[in-house]
Design an enzyme around this catalytic site. Structure first.
Site, mmCIF file in Angstrom:
data_model
loop_
_atom_site.group_PDB
_atom_site.id
_atom_site.type_symbol
_atom_site.label_atom_id
_atom_site.label_comp_id
_atom_site.label_asym_id
_atom_site.label_seq_id
_atom_site.Cartn_x
_atom_site.Cartn_y
_atom_site.Cartn_z
ATOM 1 N N HIS A 152 76.222 16.903 -11.857
ATOM 2 C CA HIS A 152 76.755 17.900 -10.737
ATOM 3 C C HIS A 152 77.964 18.767 -11.476
ATOM 4 O O HIS A 152 77.803 20.222 -11.257
ATOM 5 C CB HIS A 152 77.133 17.234 -9.512
ATOM 6 C CG HIS A 152 75.962 17.043 -8.687
ATOM 7 N ND1 HIS A 152 75.687 15.531 -8.335
ATOM 8 C CD2 HIS A 152 74.798 17.609 -8.414
ATOM 9 C CE1 HIS A 152 74.465 15.529 -7.608
ATOM 10 N NE2 HIS A 152 73.996 16.695 -7.725
ATOM 11 N N ASP A 164 68.986 23.982 -9.305
ATOM 12 C CA ASP A 164 69.371 22.697 -8.948
ATOM 13 C C ASP A 164 67.946 21.908 -8.610
ATOM 14 O O ASP A 164 67.919 21.374 -7.243
ATOM 15 C CB ASP A 164 70.448 22.245 -8.266
ATOM 16 C CG ASP A 164 70.692 20.669 -8.247
ATOM 17 O OD1 ASP A 164 70.071 20.118 -8.951
ATOM 18 O OD2 ASP A 164 71.413 20.384 -7.398
ATOM 19 N N ASP A 191 61.473 18.178 -10.937
ATOM 20 C CA ASP A 191 60.711 18.151 -11.940
ATOM 21 C C ASP A 191 59.700 19.335 -11.582
ATOM 22 O O ASP A 191 59.480 19.609 -10.505
ATOM 23 C CB ASP A 191 60.111 16.914 -12.186
ATOM 24 C CG ASP A 191 60.738 15.718 -12.620
ATOM 25 O OD1 ASP A 191 62.178 15.933 -12.966
ATOM 26 O OD2 ASP A 191 60.298 14.474 -12.565
#
EC number: 2.5.1.16
Lengths: 277, 277
Positions: free
Chosen positions: B62, B157, B160
């Site tokens: 993050h 963000d 996959d």
């Protein structure tokens, strides 16, 4: 039937690899020695159940344990490798044209024999009896206690600090390393994972910094090892790895190491800075 | 009785973790959502069986997906986060005093609900309804197609590139990101492992570089992800992350990110340089 081998990296964490076949398994005086062929990492050396190196990613470890110190020293001629039985460290060391001799002291002859047979791309410099390399099967701790002022660079390419590698992480060993180096010498040791071996790193960094005017920790990304992040600690009597002139680096034909990586690998995330403060 | 859960990172490689208990398991419209409490990583979010984030190492991902772009842009005010349902990216974004608004578009409301309940340290800015944050449950791809010239920084963000994240790795999506940014805007996307997703990285880097004058890949060490090494790709219309003045960085109270890491993370090993050449 699928074969999987799990290495338990901590009590609560494992890396599990699908295995094609076990190529060798035997017991030496010191440890269990195995070579397995895995689908993800290719052939791997396994000592006492711990993954040591693989043909997939060995170049990262071996380039970083060798080229960082050798490119830091202005004129490294006499090199000592402690451990490194797979031969990867000496293979990288002899890429430096100015190196005159590489002594290698490995405690376990079986590791050398097995690496020559099953990991020829790693053990290349041992296999060809490279003229600059002198291999001695013996105790690196004892060798270091007897050496004095004779090496430019010492590379401690050891296994974990349990079993035969244990005595290579002590203040006494570091005093002998300091004594074995020339007045402008430096050494590097593999010092495990900054995520999973924090106490060890804190202690050895303090012990090395008590002896050497320059002590620096650097990082490399090695998927085979716990957390994928490995560190190395350098103790140096004179040369600072951050002061190298990148424009003067030799051509080394490397897959990981380069001048920018040499400098960047010493830039530590806050949690590692705090560890060695 | 010991419980272990193995995430298969590739067909032939797994990370296996000892589990204390499963805190939540449910099916959303998009995926299976679970939270498990593990001994090594603490509480973890797991989507369709893939480890997404853990309280042990979430700060690395993050901090690196947020502070690298926000410290690259001279004056980031309007921020868009696509995905990021656990809330970690918005938590880091609101650390920047100059930021005026953070829109977050997450497709799966269950991920947000579960993160607020079981991962409060990660979802902190969502839990407290931080006044700068607007959360929208919806399709990030559609949101991007409709946006125009309104964001300083976009942070993708995502999970996959299979399942709900798939459409976030296409040339069309990148064209819409470019359109959604202001004339000096920039974006960052998590772009998987340089060891295990080389084809993906090669393609997306080429696609982004075809649109943005500055395209740069950077690295972070994240033990939970395959190989422990993760990469992020930045496309920027004006600002170069390598040209920041480290002395001007804001105080961010970070555990991984710092000014030296900001510069070092762009220095790539040879095998990654070759990947994006």
């Amino acid at each position: 039937m699928e074969l999987w081998y799990t290495e338990y990296q901590t009590k609560n964490l494992g890396l599990t690899c699908r295995i094609k076949e076990t190529l060798f398994q035997g017991q030496s005086e010191f440890q269990e020695v195995a070579v397995v062929d895995s689908l993800e990492f290719g052939r791997m050396l396994v000592l006492d159940g711990v993954f040591q190196t693989s043909v997939f990613d060995e170049y990262i470890y071996h380039e970083m344990i060798v080229h960082v110190p050798l490119c830091t020293h202005a004129n490294p001629k006499k090199i000592l490798v402690i451990g490194g039985g797979d031969g990867g460290a000496v293979r990288e060391t002899v890429k430096h044209a100015g190196v005159e001799s590489v002594e290698m002291v490995e405690i376990d002859g079986l590791v050398v024999d097995v690496s020559k047979k099953f990991l020829p791309e790693i053990s290349a410099a041992l296999l060809t009896n490279h003229p600059k390399v002198q291999l001695k099967i013996g105790d690196g701790i004892k060798h270091m206690a007897e050496a004095e002022g004779q090496y430019d660079v010492i590379i401690v390419d050891c296994s974990d600090p349990i079993g035969p590698g244990e005595g290579l992480f002590t203040p006494e060993f570091y005093r002998n390393v300091h004594k074995a180096l020339k007045a402008d010498g430096l050494f590097v040791q593999q010092t495990e994972s900054p995520f999973y071996h924090q106490d060890l790193i804190r202690h050895l960094y303090r012990d090395i910094a008590a002896l050497f005017p320059l002590t620096r920790l650097y990082l490399a990304n090695i998927p085979l090892y716990p957390g994928g992040l490995h560190c190395f600690t350098m103790g140096s009597k004179k040369y600072d790895p951050l002061q190298i002139n990148v424009a003067n680096l030799p051509e080394l034909n490397t897959r990981y190491y380069n001048g920018a990586v040499h400098k960047a690998c010493f830039e530590l995330p806050n949690f590692i800075r705090n560890l060695i403060r």
